[in-house]
Each structure stands twice: as C-alpha cells, then as structure tokens.
Scaffold this motif. Sequence first.
Motif, PDB file in Angstrom:
ATOM      1  N   ARG A  86       0.866  -1.187   0.000  1.00  0.00           N
ATOM      2  CA  ARG A  86       0.000   0.000   0.000  1.00  0.00           C
ATOM      3  C   ARG A  86       0.897   1.230   0.000  1.00  0.00           C
ATOM      4  NH1 ARG A  86      -5.379   0.902   3.591  1.00  0.00           N
ATOM      5  NH2 ARG A  86      -5.064  -1.337   3.830  1.00  0.00           N
ATOM      6  N   ALA A  88       1.158   4.298   1.313  1.00  0.00           N
ATOM      7  CA  ALA A  88       0.437   4.934   2.414  1.00  0.00           C
ATOM      8  C   ALA A  88       0.515   6.458   2.390  1.00  0.00           C
ATOM      9  CB  ALA A  88       0.962   4.395   3.743  1.00  0.00           C
ATOM     10  N   THR A  91      -2.531   8.917   1.260  1.00  0.00           N
ATOM     11  CA  THR A  91      -3.886   8.620   1.719  1.00  0.00           C
ATOM     12  C   THR A  91      -4.757   9.838   1.938  1.00  0.00           C
ATOM     13  OG1 THR A  91      -2.940   6.663   2.755  1.00  0.00           O
ATOM     14  CG2 THR A  91      -5.176   7.210   3.351  1.00  0.00           C
ATOM     15  N   ARG A  94      -7.099  10.309  -0.891  1.00  0.00           N
ATOM     16  CA  ARG A  94      -7.891   9.141  -1.276  1.00  0.00           C
ATOM     17  C   ARG A  94      -9.128   9.533  -2.081  1.00  0.00           C
ATOM     18  NH1 ARG A  94      -9.347   7.470   4.786  1.00  0.00           N
ATOM     19  NH2 ARG A  94      -7.862   5.821   4.256  1.00  0.00           N
ATOM     20  N   ALA A 130      -3.415   6.014   6.644  1.00  0.00           N
ATOM     21  CA  ALA A 130      -3.490   4.692   6.008  1.00  0.00           C
ATOM     22  C   ALA A 130      -3.427   3.578   7.039  1.00  0.00           C
ATOM     23  CB  ALA A 130      -2.360   4.538   4.996  1.00  0.00           C
ATOM     24  N   GLU A 324      -4.923   4.353  -2.553  1.00  0.00           N
ATOM     25  CA  GLU A 324      -6.238   4.801  -2.135  1.00  0.00           C
ATOM     26  C   GLU A 324      -6.704   6.048  -2.884  1.00  0.00           C
ATOM     27  OE1 GLU A 324      -7.422   4.443   2.037  1.00  0.00           O
ATOM     28  OE2 GLU A 324      -5.397   3.699   2.429  1.00  0.00           O
ATOM     29  N   SER A 329     -10.163   0.752   0.529  1.00  0.00           N
ATOM     30  CA  SER A 329      -9.116   0.707   1.547  1.00  0.00           C
ATOM     31  C   SER A 329      -8.993  -0.629   2.263  1.00  0.00           C
ATOM     32  CB  SER A 329      -9.387   1.774   2.613  1.00  0.00           C
ATOM     33  OG  SER A 329      -9.528   3.045   2.051  1.00  0.00           O
TER      34      SER A 329
END
Length: 479
Positions: A86, A88, A91, A94, A130, A324, A329
């Motif tokens: 991911r 992160a 985020t 997103r 995240a 994201e 998620s």
Amino acid sequence: MTTRAAIGDTLAATAGDHLRRILLTGGAVVSMDPEIGDLETGDVLIEGSKIIAVGEDLRAQGAADGAIVIDTSSAVVCPGFVDTHRHAWETQLRRLMPDVNDLGEYVMSTLSGIAPLYEPADIYTGTKLAALTALDSGVTCMLDFSHNSRTGEHSDAAIEALAATRIRGVHASMGPHFGPWERQWPADLKRLREQYFSSDDQLLTLRMAALATDEVAGPDLAYGPELAQVAHELNLNVSIDAVFGHASSQAIVDWQRIGILDDRMTLIHCTGLSEDAWTALGAAGVTVSLAPSSDAQIGLESAIPAVDESLRAGIRPGLSVDVEVALASDMFTQMRTLLSIQRMLAVNSVYGTTATPNRISTRDVLDFATLQGARSNGLDSVTGSLTPGKQADLLIIAANDVNNMPLNDAIGTIVLGAEPHNVEAVFVAGQAVKWDRALVGVDVTALSKEVTASRDRILAAQCTKVGASLPVSGHGSDQ
C-alpha cells in the motif's frame, strides 16, 4: 455480566503487563493453521503478546483463571488481515481520482504532479491515516511501499507514523519517481536500519522497495545487481512494484540468469508475464503480491489479477490495496474482487463444454489475505494464523449483526458478508488497537483536521504550481 466498556478499561489499564492473559471464549474460531483447523465453538488464549493456546474448551483447563475473559459467542475470531503493498503516503488524497483510466494517468497526476509537493509532515499524516484505516478494517500488518522518500526526513516521518499507530508495519523504502530529491536512497537504508530497526523483536520491519524495470522512472529505481548487492549487505528482503508485461518478464529471466532472483523477493502485480517468467518465479521460491481491485479497475497490463498463473507456478499469493487515490481501503474488497474475477473467468473458459472449471474458494482468498500475506511480508513465522507461539494479531468479527446473522459458515461470513463496521475488536501483539468498534486512543476529530489541512496545503501548492484554482473541498476529481 462485565460490559464491553469495562473490559475495554481493563485492557487499557493492564496494557503494560507482559504476563497479562486474555481468553477469547465461546465463538467460532477460524485459525488458518492447517493443523488446528476451524472450531465451530472455540477459545483462544493470549499471554502478553503471544497466542499460547487454541482449543475447543480451554476453560476446562483453567484458562480463565486470572485472565481477562472476553465472550465471543456471537462472533468469529480469526487472524488479522495482512496487506502486502500500500502506498500509504498518498492517503489524504484518497479517491481524488476515482475514475483513473490507466497507469500512465495515475503516474503523471500523482507521482509526477503531486508527490514532489509533499513535505515530511504530509508523509507522516498520509501514512498515519493509512495505517489507522487498515487497523479499523482489520488489517493488522501492512507493508507501506513508501516511494516518496525525497529526503531522510521523509523516510523518518513514514516510519514514525507507522510506529505511532501500533500497527505491525513494514516500511519498504524507495526513492521517488520524479522531481527533486536528495539522492540519499539507497545509501540511507543503512541509517534507517540502525536507527529504527535494530531489534528483530518489534512491530516494525524494514525492506528495500524497487521497480521491476527502468521504463517509468529510469535506471536508479530499477532492481538489478547494484540494488541486489545493497539488499544483501543489509540483509533486507525486497518488494518490487510495477511488474508488468514483456519488459518485466525479460527482467525476471535476466535476474534468474545472473543469480539475483531468490526467495527474499516479493513481486507485485505480475500481470501479463510470460510463461518463462512464471517458471523462473516458481523455481526461485519468490512470493507474489496481487492487487485485485487495482489490476482490474485501473487496468494494469492485462487487467486480470494473476492468481491462476501464480497458483500454476506453485505460489500462493498475498493480497494488497495499492493506491487509495482511486481504490477501496479494505481487505474484504480485495478478497471479494479476486474471488469474483477468478471464478467468472474459470466458468467462462469452459462455457459450452463439459469441462469442470478450476475455481478458487472463499478459504483460498482468506488464506491469501492472512497467512500468505504474512509470508509475502516475510513474517509468516510471526503472524498470519492463530498458531500458539505466534503474535496475537487477530480480529473479533460480529456474527450477529444484521448483515451477518445467522452464522452458518464462518469463512463465508468473513469473506462474503463482513464489512469493516463488523470488526468489533482488533488486537496487535496482544494489545487492543480497536475495541467496541472504535480505534483505541484515536481522536478522530483531530485526525480529520490534520488530514484535511494536509490535503488542502498539497492541493493549494499544486494549483500554485500549475496556475489553476483550488478545487472545491471534497471535489478533486478534475485532477
């Protein structure tokens, strides 16, 4: 009867007791350990950070004596999910571009246009959001493929954010694709290891991150002999992203030929690879991280998650969320997406014939989301199943909520019925990080203000850069 609130208070008050015992009792137990199996009614006993027993009636053996007893009779207890990839840091952006059309659009908008605007504080905020989102939805272990490490301070911020959330985090460090940066990576990996990862007995681990080829960002980030040597010298596993198509297939064959393809590598996506490449991956014992919603929704290479190819090569893959900015998620979405795509294709491939389609099962995708994810992250001896001796990373999922009642099949309920809101409790290393459906110790109002301020600063900086007006809050899809 002891209330949930009272149990939560007791868990908080005893959090520092390394000998504390917790007994989860009376519920369905899905262990994902082939020797223990599934228990229609079972117990899990935790001492300190570890699982010490799993069985049908541990109370009869005195397990409740001196323990905090948690009634799970209306729930399913299972291992925490493991996210193998991911990004992160992104985020707070997103769903900024929910209808992204292809990889190039994402790369140019996010990695080229926005990533250079991130300050270390933004990296911290995005990574923290995240990780907290992961925990809230039942992901107890997350690999953060941190590919915006513009300075050492950016890397520090990402690692410190993981630590602050108490997730079992894997920091996979890579330099940025575009824009100015200090060129401290990969040399800075040595400092990071010494500063943050000196112990093997901690929640955070370090990996090298790299790209499969030089197609997107040039040779500095592409895995090859030089990066392999750095990883070897620092004793680091490696996660390799953007493994797509012909160029990546040739790279894999080349890595095998020169002896740098091995079982300490995790390859991500793996869509559109050649048979020769898959043969090499299987022979080397590498692990694979699939990103089901990313591959299908963004349309990466063939747009089909490579689960069948992976299984034919003898590799049981892990699953991941990816980005994201455009995707969901949670791991429930990844399991269902992969299950639906694979079974659709399996049936379609034999439609009109008498052949039997080769379909994966709900147990398969749960295995991918737990034990195989842990294996992909190099942590299968630590987490991924409810096995005595492993860390107590686990979930309590409400089975009596309106969308899950009545409980007829525990694995079917987890994979096909449950949602993040059904996750009643999350434990990482024996500590409750979510309890009574709320994250423990998290001020959500303050978090929202921090996230929104970071998002607004980044988008304002982008608009200044391109001479555009700032999008109305909450409507950034014109990006």
